[in-house]
Design a protein around this motif. Structure first.
Motif, short mmCIF file in Angstrom:
data_model
loop_
_atom_site.label_atom_id
_atom_site.label_comp_id
_atom_site.label_asym_id
_atom_site.label_seq_id
_atom_site.Cartn_x
_atom_site.Cartn_y
_atom_site.Cartn_z
N HIS A 167 -12.78 5.32 12.23
CA HIS A 167 -11.49 4.67 11.95
C HIS A 167 -11.21 4.84 10.46
N GLN B 242 -10.29 1.81 8.49
CA GLN B 242 -11.26 0.75 8.22
C GLN B 242 -12.21 1.11 7.07
N LEU C 195 -18.27 -7.84 18.38
CA LEU C 195 -17.04 -7.04 18.43
C LEU C 195 -15.73 -7.84 18.41
N TRP D 218 -15.14 -9.91 15.32
CA TRP D 218 -14.98 -9.00 14.17
C TRP D 218 -13.58 -8.39 14.15
N LEU D 219 -13.09 -8.01 15.34
CA LEU D 219 -11.72 -7.48 15.41
C LEU D 219 -10.72 -8.54 14.93
N THR E 45 -10.69 -6.95 11.30
CA THR E 45 -10.16 -5.60 11.50
C THR E 45 -8.64 -5.58 11.66
N GLU F 282 -6.09 -3.69 9.17
CA GLU F 282 -5.19 -2.62 9.65
C GLU F 282 -3.71 -2.98 9.42
N ARG G 85 -5.88 1.92 21.92
CA ARG G 85 -7.00 1.34 21.16
C ARG G 85 -8.20 1.06 22.05
N PHE G 86 -8.00 0.22 23.04
CA PHE G 86 -8.93 0.05 24.17
C PHE G 86 -8.19 -0.73 25.24
N HIS H 107 -12.08 3.54 23.35
CA HIS H 107 -13.39 2.86 23.38
C HIS H 107 -13.72 2.51 24.82
N GLU I 205 -18.44 -1.12 25.23
CA GLU I 205 -19.16 -1.27 23.97
C GLU I 205 -19.97 -2.56 23.96
N HIS J 159 -18.83 4.79 22.30
CA HIS J 159 -19.83 3.77 22.65
C HIS J 159 -20.53 4.00 23.98
N SER K 42 -22.71 1.33 14.24
CA SER K 42 -21.77 0.36 14.79
C SER K 42 -22.45 -0.50 15.85
N LEU L 70 -22.85 -4.57 15.12
CA LEU L 70 -22.12 -5.57 15.92
C LEU L 70 -22.97 -6.08 17.09
N ASP M 279 -17.98 5.66 13.30
CA ASP M 279 -17.26 4.43 13.66
C ASP M 279 -17.14 3.43 12.52
N ALA N 263 -17.03 -0.63 11.71
CA ALA N 263 -18.16 -1.27 12.40
C ALA N 263 -19.44 -0.56 11.98
#
Ligand code: GUN
Ligand code: FE
Length: 421
Positions: free
Chosen positions: A71, A74, A86, A89-90, A94, A98, A197-198, A224, A227, A264, A289, A293, A315, A318
């Protein structure tokens, strides 16, 4: 043959045409024409005699590294908030970071620093997420293209289950993605990649639209997959019609209908592994990562034994480092730890993991990551002198992978062009 079209490097050439062992050519000439490898010679053939040679002395000549998942946006948050797992943390770091990429000045500073670090670390090809912002994503592409780095860049798509400041309007997200595709799809070096993104942050309408773009414009896909255990549970709640996480991507034609990388793949059922293989989806192992995480350890040996293609990714943020040599080391170390409690999963060897970081990942870009005839000349010159005892070329490579720094890389070539650095 015009002089300008030929590049000749002389030194100790090391690469992995196959996983199981290194090919080593001591004191040999690597010749490329129009950016592609012509051959490796112990004596320079007649027709090249009047062309200047880049003599690397006792140094190594190895393929450039391929980072299949990172990323770029990041870069500024490396090392921050890594006590979280994860989803926290997002939310805590994150998405807030962003959000800053709505400012093109911030994007320019970050993406310049990111690109210089990519080059410093010896990465010659990168598959990167930007952010939802079309203008900033364009800035990343421009910077990478100007510096001559090979890349797939994704404008991130997310329109659900995220903070309001990052939540895109579905139609606008699709329109901006299409505009971004038009801008970059014909560039020879930096190309667009479809980037939901996911699954949790994408509506069904968005996923469907993105699947159509991938097919219509013949574009690759990145996202992703599996993960973190809480993430997987969340996907099951959000998409109850799918028994498994990967089926969300599959039902919207984002799972191998065009070349696809999934970062992942840590928690994988037999069915998911089989589907990866059947659809030729590439799993990207991101060891830093996954450790930072506390996501888990990818069953890398099992994936390989089951015929799944794998590449390596840093990654960031992360992961905390853009170093592919360190990613190789962590991959080997994690495979050793995993082998202690999964007796059927043998640790990976250095040549196997070097292959993943060069030819394995490079395959996503075409003929990249090897010095076989016809491959693009993406090469690094390594001039790390042994501190204590004389080393063979292969030992030098081992020592560089484990202990090398960007300062050991004294030249970088991408598509046969020397990168100013
Ligand atoms: N899953 C969804 N977004 C992200 C991200 O930015 N980083 C990682 N590691 N996983 C994600
Ligand atoms: Fe990621």
């Amino acid at each position: 043959m015009q002089k300008g079209e030929v590049v000749i490097l002389r030194g100790n050439i090391v690469f992995t045409p196959e996983e199981k062992s290194f090919s080593v050519y001591e004191n040999s000439y690597l010749v490329a024409c129009h950016g592609r490898v012509e051959g490796i010679f112990t004596k320079l053939p007649e027709q090249y005699q009047n062309i200047s040679v880049h003599d690397c002395g006792n140094g190594l000549i190895i393929p450039g590294f391929v980072d299949l998942h990172t990323h770029a946006s990041q870069y500024g948050q490396r090392g921050l908030g890594l006590d979280y797992t994860l989803l926290d943390w997002l939310r805590e770091y994150t998405f807030k970071e962003e959000n800053k990429f709505s400012d093109p000045v911030y994007a320019t500073h970050t993406y310049q620093a990111f690109t210089e670090e990519v080059i410093a670390q010896g990465t010659t090809r990168v598959v990167a997420f930007a952010t939802i912002h079309q203008q900033s994503t364009r800035i990343l592409c421009e910077i990478l293209a100007r510096r001559g780095v090979g890349a797939y860049v994704g404008k991130v798509n997310m329109d659900d289950n995220c903070p309001s400041f990052m939540k895109e309007n579905t139609q606008k997200s699709l329109q901006e993605t299409e505009a971004f595709i038009y801008e970059w799809m014909d560039h020879p070096l930096v190309k667009p990649i479809i980037t939901p993104r996911f699954a949790p942050t994408c509506s069904r309408t968005l996923l469907e639209g993105l699947g159509k773009f991938a097919a219509q414009y013949k574009l690759p896909v990145q996202s992703h997959l599996s993960e973190n255990v809480s993430e997987i549970k969340w996907v099951q709640e959000l998409f109850p019609e799918c028994k498994e996480y990967h089926q969300v991507y599959q039902q919207y034609k984002l799972f191998g209908q065009t070349p696809t990388v999934m970062a992942h793949c840590v928690h994988m059922s037999e069915e998911a592994i089989q589907s990866m293989r059947e659809n030729q989806v590439i799993a990207v192992h991101c060891p830093d990562s996954n450790m930072n995480l506390t996501s888990g350890i990818m069953p890398l040996r099992k994936l390989l034994n089951n015929g799944v293609k794998v590449g390596l990714g840093t990654d960031i943020g992360a992961g905390h480092s853009l170093s592919m040599p360190q990613t190789i080391v962590k991959t080997i170390q994690l495979s050793k730890i995993r082998s202690l409690f999964e007796k059927k999963e043998e640790p990976l060897t250095l040549s196997e993991v070097f292959y993943l970081a060069t030819k394995g990942g490079g395959n996503f870009f075409g003929r990249v990551g090897s010095f076989e005839r016809g491959y693009w000349l993406d090469a690094l010159v390594i001039s790390q002198e042994a501190a204590v005892t004389p080393l063979s070329p292969l030992e030098k490579l081992q020592q560089f992978i484990y202990t090398g720094t960007p300062a050991c890389i004294t030249a970088r070539y991408i598509n046969g062009k020397k990168i100013n650095f």
